[in-house]
Each structure stands twice: as structure tokens, then as C-alpha cells.
Design an enzyme around this catalytic site. Sequence first.
Site, PDB file in Angstrom:
ATOM      1  N   ALA A 181      -8.519   2.359   4.704  1.00 38.40           N
ATOM      2  CA  ALA A 181      -8.025   2.342   3.329  1.00 38.40           C
ATOM      3  C   ALA A 181      -7.266   1.058   2.999  1.00 38.40           C
ATOM      4  O   ALA A 181      -7.033   0.764   1.838  1.00 38.40           O
ATOM      5  CB  ALA A 181      -7.111   3.547   3.081  1.00 38.40           C
ATOM      6  N   LYS A 182      -6.864   0.309   4.034  1.00 38.49           N
ATOM      7  CA  LYS A 182      -6.190  -0.985   3.863  1.00 38.49           C
ATOM      8  C   LYS A 182      -4.998  -0.876   2.917  1.00 38.49           C
ATOM      9  O   LYS A 182      -4.823  -1.688   2.009  1.00 38.49           O
ATOM     10  CB  LYS A 182      -7.174  -2.052   3.391  1.00 38.49           C
ATOM     11  CG  LYS A 182      -8.338  -2.271   4.359  1.00 38.49           C
ATOM     12  CD  LYS A 182      -9.303  -3.321   3.842  1.00 38.49           C
ATOM     13  CE  LYS A 182     -10.436  -3.541   4.831  1.00 38.49           C
ATOM     14  NZ  LYS A 182     -11.352  -2.381   4.910  1.00 38.49           N
ATOM     15  N   ARG A 183      -4.155   0.114   3.155  1.00 36.39           N
ATOM     16  CA  ARG A 183      -2.987   0.310   2.310  1.00 36.39           C
ATOM     17  C   ARG A 183      -1.957  -0.794   2.550  1.00 36.39           C
ATOM     18  O   ARG A 183      -1.892  -1.361   3.639  1.00 36.39           O
ATOM     19  CB  ARG A 183      -2.349   1.672   2.597  1.00 36.39           C
ATOM     20  CG  ARG A 183      -3.245   2.863   2.317  1.00 36.39           C
ATOM     21  CD  ARG A 183      -3.797   2.863   0.911  1.00 36.39           C
ATOM     22  NE  ARG A 183      -4.410   4.136   0.558  1.00 36.39           N
ATOM     23  CZ  ARG A 183      -5.278   4.295  -0.424  1.00 36.39           C
ATOM     24  NH1 ARG A 183      -5.647   3.245  -1.148  1.00 36.39           N
ATOM     25  NH2 ARG A 183      -5.785   5.485  -0.698  1.00 36.39           N
TER      26      ARG A 183
END
Length: 273
Positions: free
Chosen positions: A101-103
Amino acid sequence: MERTAPGRTFRERLERSWERSGSLLCVGLDPDLDTVRACLPGSDRPILEFCRSVVDATADLVCAFKPQIAHFAAARAEADLETLIAYIHEAYPGVPVILDAKRGDIGASAEQYAREAFERYGADALTVNPYLGWESIEPYRRPGRGVVLLCRTSNPGSDWLQEHPAGDPLYLRVAREARERDAGDLMLVAGATWPEELAAIRRAAGDLPLLVPGVGAQGGDPAAVREQGADSRGRGLVVNASRSVIFASVGPDFREAARDSARSLHSLLRLAG
């Protein structure tokens, strides 16, 4: 939703998965709705059915699965993602799920992203962008969970930031800092398309595990990844292939084609010994 064994770090669980599978292969679950519908015409829940079929076809060959949240959210299939991760944990409890999700945020927002990943979806690890510094990473550090920091990504356009400044590029600073702060929960993303830089990251990161995208459709070489990126014991890699496996065929034989593609990569990424 607690799915981790008490007292066991994410690293320990990953080690067990390497031993179980005998492989460094990870299959990415990046469903495209139109393509999935072509594979499963008439299905009421094509994304869930497709991904579950790929999981069943490849689970014995992989050390992890990596669903990409955007491919589910864009199709309004977040419920399918929840169901899929729960299915993997139930049917294949030894296989970690890394939610891609590459938050990247701070404070209360980061806490909510962590709840989404680990409590709503039940993921075992989450990809996180470290651009906002360590205060944006700490909320994700939970017992038994993994945090996978973007370090050197596989896309060509990443150079402008990740290679700056010359002499001590940002990606090596990320690698060194992660090594110092690790508590059995950190990994780094290091693209297969940069084999020489992968070697530099390995030197900077020590035996920290690396999630390596870019094998398959992006053209990364599995042999070069192993040579440049393996840790001191010849492992330490989670090598991801997505489209080249899940869309090896876009017809009714997609399950068989996915398994054949995964088996070929498994043979190239088999643990030594």
C-alpha cells in the site's frame, strides 16, 4: 484481528516460510478487473475467485503473497481483499501476506493506516514510504508485524530522488538507518532492475530482508538478484513476480499457466542446500 503467533517476530515467521517453501519467490496479486473477467466470465466475484485460484495454484511454491491494495480499491473490491487475506491465513497459515500500500503519513493518520492494514485486512506486513521520517514509521511497528520500507524502487523515474545526493544517495541512508533500528520487523524494498545498487544495499543493510520487485514483466534477472542481493546465508530475499505469473494466460487455463510460471521462477529462486 490478531493472526500472529505470540512471541514470534515477523522475521522469524519469514524464516519459517523460506524453510517451508524452499524458495525466495513471492507472488504479487495485482488483479485487473477487465482481464480477470476474461478469465472468469460470468463470475459474481471475479477478483476474489481469480486471486484465490492463483493462491491455490502457487501456495506451495512461494514464501509470501503480496496483494496490491490499489487493484482492489479501484474496483471497489476491498471486501474481496479482506476475504482473500483471511482465506490465505486459513488455508495456508505458514505463508505471510505483505500488503503493498506504500503508506506514508504521521500521527493519527499513520495510526489509522496501521489499523487498516493490520486490523481490518489482517496483513502480516505493510509497505511504507519513509519520506516523512521515523515518526511516520513507528505507528506501524507492532508485535509480530513487518514494516517494508521503500528504499530503491524498480521504476526508472526513481533516480531523481533516490540517487540524490551523489556520493551518499538517499536509498543507502534508508538502508543503513533501517539496519540500526531493526527489531526483527523491518525489510527494505530494493528493485531487481538495479542489480549493482542491490549489492550496495545489501552491504549497507547487513542481513536485513529485502523485498525485490521487478522480476518478470519488468525484466529483472533472478540470477543477478540472487548473486547481488542474498544475505550471508544465501537467503534474505522475497523476490516478487506479479503479472508474469498471474496473467501468464488470460484464458480459462490461467490457473495452470500461473502454476507453470511460478514453478519456473521457483526453480531459479530455490534455496541452496
